[in-house]
Design an enzyme around this catalytic site. Structure first.
Site, PDB file in Angstrom:
ATOM      1  N   CYS A 125     -14.240  -7.188  -8.404  1.00 39.09           N
ATOM      2  CA  CYS A 125     -15.180  -8.315  -8.466  1.00 39.09           C
ATOM      3  C   CYS A 125     -14.967  -9.119  -9.750  1.00 39.09           C
ATOM      4  O   CYS A 125     -14.440  -8.613 -10.736  1.00 39.09           O
ATOM      5  CB  CYS A 125     -16.614  -7.824  -8.460  1.00 39.09           C
ATOM      6  SG  CYS A 125     -16.998  -6.796  -7.044  1.00 39.09           S
ATOM      7  N   ARG A 155      -7.922 -11.527  -8.959  1.00 45.61           N
ATOM      8  CA  ARG A 155      -8.404 -10.142  -8.986  1.00 45.61           C
ATOM      9  C   ARG A 155      -8.570  -9.572  -7.576  1.00 45.61           C
ATOM     10  O   ARG A 155      -8.789  -8.373  -7.421  1.00 45.61           O
ATOM     11  CB  ARG A 155      -9.760 -10.076  -9.706  1.00 45.61           C
ATOM     12  CG  ARG A 155      -9.670 -10.404 -11.177  1.00 45.61           C
ATOM     13  CD  ARG A 155     -11.037 -10.693 -11.759  1.00 45.61           C
ATOM     14  NE  ARG A 155     -11.875  -9.531 -11.889  1.00 45.61           N
ATOM     15  CZ  ARG A 155     -12.131  -8.899 -13.022  1.00 45.61           C
ATOM     16  NH1 ARG A 155     -11.584  -9.335 -14.133  1.00 45.61           N
ATOM     17  NH2 ARG A 155     -12.914  -7.863 -13.066  1.00 45.61           N
ATOM     18  N   TRP A 175     -15.485  -8.020  -4.349  1.00 46.49           N
ATOM     19  CA  TRP A 175     -14.516  -7.174  -3.660  1.00 46.49           C
ATOM     20  C   TRP A 175     -15.316  -5.961  -3.215  1.00 46.49           C
ATOM     21  O   TRP A 175     -15.720  -5.138  -4.022  1.00 46.49           O
ATOM     22  CB  TRP A 175     -13.371  -6.789  -4.588  1.00 46.49           C
ATOM     23  CG  TRP A 175     -12.211  -6.240  -3.823  1.00 46.49           C
ATOM     24  CD1 TRP A 175     -11.270  -6.956  -3.137  1.00 46.49           C
ATOM     25  CD2 TRP A 175     -11.890  -4.872  -3.623  1.00 46.49           C
ATOM     26  NE1 TRP A 175     -10.390  -6.102  -2.534  1.00 46.49           N
ATOM     27  CE2 TRP A 175     -10.735  -4.826  -2.805  1.00 46.49           C
ATOM     28  CE3 TRP A 175     -12.455  -3.670  -4.050  1.00 46.49           C
ATOM     29  CZ2 TRP A 175     -10.139  -3.641  -2.406  1.00 46.49           C
ATOM     30  CZ3 TRP A 175     -11.869  -2.489  -3.654  1.00 46.49           C
ATOM     31  CH2 TRP A 175     -10.719  -2.472  -2.845  1.00 46.49           C
ATOM     32  N   ASN A 208     -20.752  -6.341 -11.243  1.00 46.59           N
ATOM     33  CA  ASN A 208     -19.475  -5.656 -11.006  1.00 46.59           C
ATOM     34  C   ASN A 208     -19.718  -4.177 -11.248  1.00 46.59           C
ATOM     35  O   ASN A 208     -20.450  -3.826 -12.176  1.00 46.59           O
ATOM     36  CB  ASN A 208     -18.406  -6.109 -12.008  1.00 46.59           C
ATOM     37  CG  ASN A 208     -17.874  -7.485 -11.693  1.00 46.59           C
ATOM     38  OD1 ASN A 208     -18.326  -8.129 -10.755  1.00 46.59           O
ATOM     39  ND2 ASN A 208     -16.932  -7.936 -12.502  1.00 46.59           N
ATOM     40  N   GLY A 209     -19.063  -3.328 -10.472  1.00 50.34           N
ATOM     41  CA  GLY A 209     -19.194  -1.891 -10.710  1.00 50.34           C
ATOM     42  C   GLY A 209     -19.896  -1.214  -9.557  1.00 50.34           C
ATOM     43  O   GLY A 209     -20.069  -1.787  -8.480  1.00 50.34           O
ATOM     44  N   GLU A 230       7.985  10.041  -2.503  1.00 51.13           N
ATOM     45  CA  GLU A 230       7.328   8.843  -3.036  1.00 51.13           C
ATOM     46  C   GLU A 230       8.132   8.255  -4.203  1.00 51.13           C
ATOM     47  O   GLU A 230       8.274   7.038  -4.321  1.00 51.13           O
ATOM     48  CB  GLU A 230       5.887   9.191  -3.458  1.00 51.13           C
ATOM     49  CG  GLU A 230       5.085   8.079  -4.105  1.00 51.13           C
ATOM     50  CD  GLU A 230       4.908   6.826  -3.245  1.00 51.13           C
ATOM     51  OE1 GLU A 230       5.262   6.834  -2.055  1.00 51.13           O
ATOM     52  OE2 GLU A 230       4.439   5.814  -3.794  1.00 51.13           O
ATOM     53  N   LYS A 286       9.558   4.487  -4.173  1.00 48.72           N
ATOM     54  CA  LYS A 286       9.228   3.502  -5.221  1.00 48.72           C
ATOM     55  C   LYS A 286      10.492   2.864  -5.752  1.00 48.72           C
ATOM     56  O   LYS A 286      10.570   1.658  -5.937  1.00 48.72           O
ATOM     57  CB  LYS A 286       8.485   4.150  -6.401  1.00 48.72           C
ATOM     58  CG  LYS A 286       7.021   4.441  -6.274  1.00 48.72           C
ATOM     59  CD  LYS A 286       6.098   3.281  -6.154  1.00 48.72           C
ATOM     60  CE  LYS A 286       6.010   2.730  -4.785  1.00 48.72           C
ATOM     61  NZ  LYS A 286       5.164   3.278  -3.794  1.00 48.72           N
ATOM     62  N   GLU A 289      12.204   0.560  -3.083  1.00 46.38           N
ATOM     63  CA  GLU A 289      11.394  -0.625  -2.776  1.00 46.38           C
ATOM     64  C   GLU A 289      11.582  -1.742  -3.804  1.00 46.38           C
ATOM     65  O   GLU A 289      11.711  -2.899  -3.439  1.00 46.38           O
ATOM     66  CB  GLU A 289       9.899  -0.259  -2.806  1.00 46.38           C
ATOM     67  CG  GLU A 289       9.333   0.291  -1.532  1.00 46.38           C
ATOM     68  CD  GLU A 289       7.850   0.606  -1.672  1.00 46.38           C
ATOM     69  OE1 GLU A 289       7.106   0.269  -0.754  1.00 46.38           O
ATOM     70  OE2 GLU A 289       7.425   1.184  -2.700  1.00 46.38           O
ATOM     71  N   HIS A 343      21.844  21.876   2.362  1.00 53.05           N
ATOM     72  CA  HIS A 343      22.173  21.585   3.762  1.00 53.05           C
ATOM     73  C   HIS A 343      22.717  20.174   3.925  1.00 53.05           C
ATOM     74  O   HIS A 343      22.649  19.593   5.000  1.00 53.05           O
ATOM     75  CB  HIS A 343      20.935  21.778   4.638  1.00 53.05           C
ATOM     76  CG  HIS A 343      20.419  23.184   4.613  1.00 53.05           C
ATOM     77  ND1 HIS A 343      21.106  24.233   5.174  1.00 53.05           N
ATOM     78  CD2 HIS A 343      19.314  23.724   4.040  1.00 53.05           C
ATOM     79  CE1 HIS A 343      20.430  25.347   4.975  1.00 53.05           C
ATOM     80  NE2 HIS A 343      19.341  25.065   4.279  1.00 53.05           N
ATOM     81  N   LYS A 349       2.841  -6.535   1.714  1.00 48.88           N
ATOM     82  CA  LYS A 349       1.788  -5.631   1.254  1.00 48.88           C
ATOM     83  C   LYS A 349       1.040  -5.045   2.439  1.00 48.88           C
ATOM     84  O   LYS A 349       0.654  -3.884   2.439  1.00 48.88           O
ATOM     85  CB  LYS A 349       0.833  -6.412   0.340  1.00 48.88           C
ATOM     86  CG  LYS A 349      -0.281  -5.575  -0.261  1.00 48.88           C
ATOM     87  CD  LYS A 349       0.256  -4.695  -1.363  1.00 48.88           C
ATOM     88  CE  LYS A 349      -0.748  -3.689  -1.859  1.00 48.88           C
ATOM     89  NZ  LYS A 349      -0.103  -2.490  -2.401  1.00 48.88           N
TER      90      LYS A 349
HETATM   91  C1  G6P Z   1       3.676  -1.492   3.480  1.00 53.05           C
HETATM   92  C2  G6P Z   1       3.472  -1.506   1.988  1.00 53.05           C
HETATM   93  C3  G6P Z   1       3.410  -0.071   1.457  1.00 53.05           C
HETATM   94  C4  G6P Z   1       2.348   0.708   2.183  1.00 53.05           C
HETATM   95  C5  G6P Z   1       2.523   0.654   3.690  1.00 53.05           C
HETATM   96  C6  G6P Z   1       1.309   1.207   4.423  1.00 53.05           C
HETATM   97  O1  G6P Z   1       4.946  -1.006   3.777  1.00 53.05           O
HETATM   98  O2  G6P Z   1       4.515  -2.209   1.351  1.00 53.05           O
HETATM   99  O3  G6P Z   1       3.144  -0.087   0.071  1.00 53.05           O
HETATM  100  O4  G6P Z   1       2.376   2.041   1.759  1.00 53.05           O
HETATM  101  O5  G6P Z   1       2.675  -0.699   4.131  1.00 53.05           O
HETATM  102  O6  G6P Z   1       0.237   0.373   4.140  1.00 53.05           O
HETATM  103  P1  G6P Z   1      -1.271   0.797   4.203  1.00 53.05           P
HETATM  104  O7  G6P Z   1      -2.026  -0.438   3.807  1.00 53.05           O
HETATM  105  O8  G6P Z   1      -1.538   1.197   5.627  1.00 53.05           O
HETATM  106  O9  G6P Z   1      -1.470   1.923   3.267  1.00 53.05           O
END
Ligand code: G6P
Length: 646
Positions: free
Chosen positions: A2, A27, A108, A134-135, A519, A523, A526, A542, A641
């Site tokens: 927010c 934000r 938000w 906010n909060g 992960e 990262k 990506e 393997h 995203k």
């Molecule tokens: C996209 C984003 C990832 C995310 C995935 C799942 O590939 O780039 O960062 O993990 O979607 O998204 P969600 O909103 O369902 O967690």
């Protein structure tokens, strides 16, 4: 997250507030609103919501100073939609809101879906004052119940409206001035807030108070003062600012301001000079949103756990799951569905729920689950994990599960998102908006929520009280440990410099840290476009071992846990083939120093919480490599995203 803006001076407030809200758009938000103290006169029909509220006449014991009224406008959606609703010079009122003191807010959602009614500012029934917040007020449910018993009715589902009624209640009961009523009400709240209050009765007056949610006071020329949740809405007006600290409250007038503690003690505050430009402020001084979000993880985790765990009593309270907790705790099987990073969090969740709650878990890619005619039985619970709450495959998996009669729960970050709405119950992350495409703080908060779900399922079933307390103590201690490791950012950047030209990377881990290996690899690929694979460490022999040579950096997550000795054997195997080993291990473990080219150290915690700590240096390493390779970190090529198509 927010945003708050406030203005008091001699110019028309509306444009300054709306412009300020536009500055806060970065934000992330889902609705916006403003309240302006207008000159006296009868209030138009209709109370809070999209119309004007308040008649400037205080009811009950509060001192009635005939003066202005508060005109409130709030809208779900973008600030542009609020602008339209305000009407501007062509508006139905022959202009926008007229007045030179007011407050604004971008919301938000955390409690209650995005809607006009839930948007801020909120007002008491007589519209005597307006408040933006906010909060999160942690004890809002108990306060609301108490106020409802007194006959108070609530329009919105927000915790903020509860605070508004509480202030109103205190003022009605005591006849205290608004400032004192705010102070007294705040002493009854638990949680985090940054609030600003405008009064219809006193058009030369704003109150700002902070506890856990930042607020800045801008000191302008010619009797102008500004308030912002950060410096973004202030910077075009002034560079002279006063930072409010937690537990402080300011009363702001045209001719000056007083800052006191919430307990009422006077304070002398220093005026600071803002040195940042707007772009720096939006990113909190960081170069990219991704780095900001990595650095925000300690507070995101605190917000995620706020009001939900009580280590002293050994209790976990997930309000969104109360009604389904019995069914979840006695589930025959839990199926976690997700995509991308959320799928990796689900894999950690599998270990967590199986080992703590002793309920069998399956983890499915949502895209596979939805199309393979899954067999679901009574007693199965499907949990969809999604930061955005909009991922098409995850949403389809939820619908598929519901059609087959399963209980479908959601773990989402975005309040009011489609998955959050369509699931039968769920838990929000409260991580704040994630803007960088590569997910970071959402991952750690997803793991945190899954740990809380596992502990809630285990409570009174598979864990004794003292074990629960120990687990919750450890969980509560995680944010500070993340803070400690974030201080090592520069060391990670040095490491990134060494390996930034590598073409391939291998990430290996076992147990709880196998999903972290996946992960870490995700990262890196990506955002830096370096090819990277994650594997369970034992699987190395393997196949991937064929790739090992001195040009192949191998990242091992080698925490001193139940799998440590086995991981060390795998490290030996890589070292014997001249592979470059980078290890992540416990802060005080030096056994790997000679075997590895680099050792990244993370603080000690319980084994099942280690993913929350081991993932952090991997996020930082990917970030620094991507920056050094000149990549667009926040918007990597070809990625979105929120993936709302199959
Ligand atoms: C996209 C984003 C990832 C995310 C995935 C799942 O590939 O780039 O960062 O993990 O979607 O998204 P969600 O909103 O369902 O967690």
């Amino acid at each position: 997250m927010c945003g708050i803006v406030g203005y008091i001076g001699d110019r028309e407030a509306e444009e300054i507030l709306v412009k300020g809200l536009e500055r806060l758009e970065y934000r992330g938000y889902d609705s916006a609103g403003v309240a302006v103290v207008e000159a006296g006169g009868a209030a138009p029909e209709g109370a809070a919501g999209n119309g004007a509220v308040g008649d400037g006449q205080a009811k009950g014991g509060a001192a009635a100073i005939p003066s202005g009224r508060l005109a409130v406008r709030k809208k779900k959606g973008k600030v542009g939609q609020l602008r339209e609703a305000l009407g501007g010079t062509n508006g139905p009122r022959g202009g926008g809101l007229r007045g030179s003191v007011g407050i604004g807010h971008t919301r938000w959602a955390t409690h209650g879906a995005p809607s006009d009614v839930n948007a801020h500012p909120h007002t008491p029934p007589d519209g005597r004052f307006a408040l933006v917040h906010n909060g999160i007020i942690e004890n809002y449910a108990a306060l609301k119940e108490r106020l409802q018993e007194k006959g108070r009715e609530f329009e919105s589902s927000t915790d903020t409206e509860v605070l508004v009624h509480l202030i109103d209640d205190v003022q009605q009961a005591t006849g205290l001035p608004l400032e004192e009523a705010v102070r007294q009400a705040l002493t009854q709240t638990v949680g985090a807030y940054g609030i600003v209050v405008a009064s219809a009765e006193n058009p030369d007056f704003l109150i700002a108070a902070r506890n856990g949610s930042p607020l800045i006071l801008g000191v302008g020329d010619d009797g102008e003062h500004f308030i912002g949740s950060d410096a973004a809405p202030l910077i075009e007006h002034t560079r002279q600012v006063v930072y409010l600290e937690d537990g402080e409250m300011a009363v702001v007038r045209r001719d000056g301001y007083d800052v006191k503690t919430i307990e009422g003690a006077d304070l002398e505050k220093e005026i600071h000079e803002l040195e940042w430009d707007l772009e720096e402020i939006e990113k909190g001084g960081y170069e990219h949103f991704m780095l900001k979000e990595i650095m925000e993880q300690p507070t995101a985790l605190e917000d995620c756990m706020r009001g939900r765990i009580n280590p002293d009593k050994g209790q976990v309270l997930l309000g969104g799951l109360t009604e389904v907790m019995d069914r979840l705790g006695s589930a025959d099987r839990v199926i976690l569905v997700a995509c991308g990073t959320s799928w990796h969090a689900a894999l950690v969740g599998e270990y967590l729920i199986e080992s703590l709650a002793k309920v069998p878990v399956e983890v499915e890619y949502a895209s596979e689950f939805r199309y393979r005619e899954p067999i679901l039985r009574e007693g199965d619970v499907v949990i969809a994990i999604s930061q955005s709450g909009e991922t098409a495959d995850t949403l389809a998996a939820v619908r598929e599960a519901q059609e087959r009669g399963a209980l479908a729960l959601g773990v989402c970050n975005v309040v009011g998102s489609t998955i959050a709405r369509e699931t039968d119950a769920g838990v929000y992350l409260h991580a704040g908006p994630e803007i960088g495409v590569a997910s970071t703080k959402a991952f750690t908060c997803q793991v945190c929520v899954l740990a809380m779900i596992a502990l809630a399922m285990a409570e009174g079933r598979t864990l004794a009280d003292d074990q629960m307390q120990a687990h919750l103590d450890a969980l509560a201690g995680v944010p500070d440990k993340v803070r400690t490791e974030l201080k090592r950012d520069e060391e990670v950047a040095d490491l990134a410099k060494v390996y930034r030209y590598a073409a391939n990377f291998l990430y290996l881990g076992r147990g709880y840290n196998f999903p972290v290996a996946l992960e870490g690899a995700l990262k890196l690929k990506e955002i830096s476009y370096i090819h990277a694979e994650g594997y369970p460490a034992a699987e190395m022999k393997h196949g991937p071992i064929a790739l090992i040579d001195r040009f192949m950096p191998v990242v091992f997550i080698a925490m001193k846990d139940s799998t440590y000795d086995k991981v060390v054997s795998n490290i030996e195997e890589v070292a014997a083939r001249d592979g470059a080993v980078i290890a992540i291990t416990n802060a005080d473990n030096h056994e790997l120093d000679d075997l590895c080219e680099y050792v990244m150290r993370v603080p000690e915690t319980m084994e099942y919480l280690s993913p929350l700590l081991t993932v952090v240096p991997l996020q930082l390493m990917s970030y620094h490599m991507a920056v050094m390779r000149g990549c667009d970190v926040d918007q990597p090529r070809n990625l979105a995203k929120s993936v709302t198509v199959e």
